[in-house]
Design a protein around this motif. Structure first.
Motif, PDB file in Angstrom:
ATOM      1  N   PHE A  25       0.106   3.566   3.893  1.00  0.00           N
ATOM      2  CA  PHE A  25      -0.670   4.342   2.729  1.00  0.00           C
ATOM      3  C   PHE A  25      -0.670   5.732   2.973  1.00  0.00           C
ATOM      4  O   PHE A  25      -0.369   6.532   2.186  1.00  0.00           O
ATOM      5  CB  PHE A  25      -2.078   3.669   2.469  1.00  0.00           C
ATOM      6  CG  PHE A  25      -2.737   4.231   1.342  1.00  0.00           C
ATOM      7  CD1 PHE A  25      -2.369   3.839   0.104  1.00  0.00           C
ATOM      8  CD2 PHE A  25      -3.730   5.323   1.473  1.00  0.00           C
ATOM      9  CE1 PHE A  25      -3.194   4.499  -1.039  1.00  0.00           C
ATOM     10  CE2 PHE A  25      -4.367   5.859   0.643  1.00  0.00           C
ATOM     11  CZ  PHE A  25      -4.129   5.418  -0.884  1.00  0.00           C
ATOM     12  N   LEU A  42       1.577   1.692  -3.560  1.00  0.00           N
ATOM     13  CA  LEU A  42       0.391   2.022  -4.085  1.00  0.00           C
ATOM     14  C   LEU A  42       0.002   3.805  -3.917  1.00  0.00           C
ATOM     15  O   LEU A  42      -0.172   4.509  -4.713  1.00  0.00           O
ATOM     16  CB  LEU A  42      -1.036   1.305  -3.827  1.00  0.00           C
ATOM     17  CG  LEU A  42      -2.137   1.785  -4.139  1.00  0.00           C
ATOM     18  CD1 LEU A  42      -2.339   1.524  -5.779  1.00  0.00           C
ATOM     19  CD2 LEU A  42      -3.333   0.856  -3.432  1.00  0.00           C
ATOM     20  N   GLY A  43       0.294   3.990  -2.628  1.00  0.00           N
ATOM     21  CA  GLY A  43       0.031   5.550  -2.513  1.00  0.00           C
ATOM     22  C   GLY A  43       0.980   6.414  -2.833  1.00  0.00           C
ATOM     23  O   GLY A  43       0.373   7.665  -3.521  1.00  0.00           O
ATOM     24  N   CYS A  86      -1.310  -1.191   7.195  1.00  0.00           N
ATOM     25  CA  CYS A  86      -1.434  -0.605   5.615  1.00  0.00           C
ATOM     26  C   CYS A  86      -1.998   0.601   5.702  1.00  0.00           C
ATOM     27  O   CYS A  86      -1.381   1.503   4.691  1.00  0.00           O
ATOM     28  CB  CYS A  86      -2.074  -1.717   5.204  1.00  0.00           C
ATOM     29  SG  CYS A  86      -1.325  -3.316   4.970  1.00  0.00           S
ATOM     30  N   GLY A  87      -2.910   1.056   6.404  1.00  0.00           N
ATOM     31  CA  GLY A  87      -3.505   2.195   6.246  1.00  0.00           C
ATOM     32  C   GLY A  87      -2.713   3.361   6.674  1.00  0.00           C
ATOM     33  O   GLY A  87      -2.544   4.275   6.055  1.00  0.00           O
ATOM     34  N   PRO A 129       0.600  -1.234   0.040  1.00  0.00           N
ATOM     35  CA  PRO A 129      -0.126  -0.124  -0.065  1.00  0.00           C
ATOM     36  C   PRO A 129       0.881   1.230  -0.014  1.00  0.00           C
ATOM     37  O   PRO A 129       0.301   2.266  -0.565  1.00  0.00           O
ATOM     38  CB  PRO A 129      -0.795   0.126   1.523  1.00  0.00           C
ATOM     39  CG  PRO A 129      -0.249  -1.076   2.076  1.00  0.00           C
ATOM     40  CD  PRO A 129       0.390  -2.291   1.208  1.00  0.00           C
ATOM     41  N   HIS A 130       1.940   0.968   0.449  1.00  0.00           N
ATOM     42  CA  HIS A 130       2.982   2.465   0.382  1.00  0.00           C
ATOM     43  C   HIS A 130       3.318   2.577  -0.988  1.00  0.00           C
ATOM     44  O   HIS A 130       3.437   3.862  -1.306  1.00  0.00           O
ATOM     45  CB  HIS A 130       4.271   2.056   1.397  1.00  0.00           C
ATOM     46  CG  HIS A 130       4.919   3.485   1.623  1.00  0.00           C
ATOM     47  ND1 HIS A 130       5.914   3.862   0.519  1.00  0.00           N
ATOM     48  CD2 HIS A 130       5.199   4.296   2.424  1.00  0.00           C
ATOM     49  CE1 HIS A 130       6.489   4.864   0.710  1.00  0.00           C
ATOM     50  NE2 HIS A 130       6.138   5.376   1.903  1.00  0.00           N
TER      51      HIS A 130
END
Length: 522
Positions: free
Chosen positions: A372, A320-321, A368-369, A317-318
């Motif tokens: 992100f 992806l962010g 993950c949040g 997710p990082h």
């Protein structure tokens, strides 16, 4: 005859291989001379340096606590045998006192890197502004190489502490000069955001893959092997830097642009808001890293492999962010502040949900949040720092990215020391709620950046003095050389007024020309 034919065949094949190597060398030389190819190679060099620094920061997480525990246990056993050869050891009380002392030692060791980095960054930023980006990057890689070697051979706490502190010294030069070099080489905002996003992806990969990398090699090959591997990569990156950039080649440095002093950048309200956001958004990660393993062990009885792989899923997710922010910034560059604010809200909400998790699978989602959200904030605000320097100060980036590094160091210096104290005094739940609340409350402060993109940098003097497009840090060197040939040249009426963006970006250079040519006609 057969032997002669075989030998001639070997000679021909060797000649073919030599010619292929020569062609590859020529292609490499051509790529190095081409500015677009050169900056790509520079991006690779910087990304490898950032990867190494963050791997070194996190690789000790599974190694040092266990290694120091073994050392402490051997020393305690030896002292007890010498003093009480005929008595049995009270293992419970000894283990408890040893564990308390060990926790303090580990916390200080982990924080020493960030503390020294925090102290050195103001000096390294000014040094980078004075001499350029290449030599400080080489200094940083050299110090990191020696610190890694010391980690490999260190067999006591004092030696490991020196190695950790040396790593902070190297990071203060390598990280700051590397990020500043990317900002200097990629002058267009879209390309700059993409390049800095790639660098952030390497930082994330190094931080999240290092614990399992170090733990596996430590388990099966011993303490030295992980550090020897990283030292070899560091050495190779340093040689590539010497080959491509050639830091010690003859270069005109007398007319280096005069960068804005770091203390003046610190009191710039826009830069101060960005620096505060970088500190606040990294507090959850910095505070959870030293405390979450014990919490997982006591609340959900996690196994060693679960604690070792806690942060690894958050890498995806990082990235992806980073990807989403780069794409959004290319389409809507005026909303960089909004992407950062959204990231801080996501970090705050995720931090508050961490204590509610009851299993390893549930814990992955808020972690993950957090990563992100950090990706959104970093990817949006790091290019904004370079843009603010372009439009409000001189386009020299060492000091402004030293401020960014200070922001990160504040969070990671407090984390190993403060987080444990808060958990013991207030509890793990209160720690996470506090971190989440701080992030959510800070997000509206980014509204102060909403008009930043309406500022326009002054390129008119560059365009009048340079035949080609801007190349970054050394543009002003060529401007000064050409201005010396064009005596009496005046820039009045071409550049932005001083009060449009709050600062004259060519104040130092203009004052020099005014002294030589007399008062300027208005």
């Amino acid at each position: 005859m057969d032997e002669e034919g075989g030998s001639s065949g070997l000679v021909k094949s060797a000649a073919v291989k030599l010619s292929e190597m020569g062609e590859r060398t020529k292609q490499l030389g051509t790529a190095i001379k081409d500015p677009h190819q050169q900056r790509r190679i520079i991006l690779v060099i910087v990304c490898v340096a950032l990867l190494l620094d963050n791997m070194l920061y996190m690789v000790i997480v599974p190694i040092i606590p266990d290694y120091l525990a073994d050392l402490e246990s051997e020393q305690s056993e030896h002292v007890h045998v010498v003093m009480h050869p005929n008595s049995s050891t009270n293992s419970t009380s000894l283990d408890k006192s040893t564990k308390d002392s060990l926790d303090v030692q580990i916390g200080v060791l982990f924080a020493s890197k960030a503390i020294l980095q925090l102290l050195v960054n103001p000096l390294s930023g000014t040094f980078i502004d004075r001499v350029g980006y290449d030599i400080p990057l080489l200094i940083g890689l050299t110090v990191m190489f020696f610190s890694t070697c010391i980690f490999a051979i260190g067999e006591n706490y004092a030696t490991l502490f020196v190695a950790r502190s040396l790593q902070g010294l190297g990071s203060a030069f390598a990280d700051t000069s590397g990020i500043a070099m990317i900002a200097d080489k990629y002058t267009e905002e879209t390309e700059r955001s993409k390049a800095l996003g790639i660098a952030l992806a390497f930082i994330s990969f190094g931080s999240l893959v290092a614990p399992p990398f170090g733990g596996i090699l430590y388990e099966f090959a011993g303490k030295k092997v992980p550090f020897i591997v990283l030292a070899c990569i560091c050495l190779a990156d340093g040689f590539l830097l010497l080959t491509v950039i050639k830091p010690f080649s003859n270069r005109t440095r007398e007319n280096m642009p005069v960068g804005t002093p770091i203390y003046r950048l610190m009191i710039d309200p826009y830069i101060a808001v960005v620096a505060g956001a970088l500190t606040v958004c990294n507090i959850p990660l910095a505070f959870l890293e030293p405390t979450i393993a014990n919490w997982m062990e006591t609340t959900m009885h996690s196994t060693q492999w679960e604690m070792g792989l806690t942060w690894l899923p958050a890498f995806f997710p990082h990235v992806l962010g980073v990807y989403i922010t780069v794409k959004l910034a290319a389409k809507h560059p005026n909303l960089q502040w909004f992407y950062g604010a959204v990231g801080m809200v996501i970090i705050g909400a995720s931090s508050c949900t961490v204590p509610a998790c009851k299993s390893f699978g549930q814990l992955i989602a808020p972690l993950c949040g957090i990563c992100f959200g950090i990706a959104l904030v970093d990817t949006a605000l790091l290019p904004t720092l370079a843009f603010l320097v372009d439009v409000r100060h001189v386009s020299v980036y060492g000091s402004v990215y030293a401020i960014a590094d200070i922001s990160y160091s504040v969070a990671y210096a407090m984390g190993p020391i403060v987080a444990g104290q808060i958990v013991h005094s207030r509890g793990f739940v209160q720690l996470n709620l506090g971190m989440g609340l701080v992030n959510v409350l800070y997000a509206p402060a980014l509204l102060l950046l909403r008009n930043v993109c309406q500022m326009k940098p002054s390129y008119s003097e560059r365009d009048n003095l340079l035949d080609e497009g801007p190349q970054g840090l050394y543009d002003t060197i060529r401007m000064e050389e050409r201005r010396a040939k064009k005596k009496g040249y005046s820039t009045a009426g071409n550049c932005l007024s001083v009060d449009e963006n709050g600062f004259d970006p060519f104040k130092a250079q203009r004052s020099m020309s005014e002294e030589s040519s007399g008062p300027e006609f208005t």
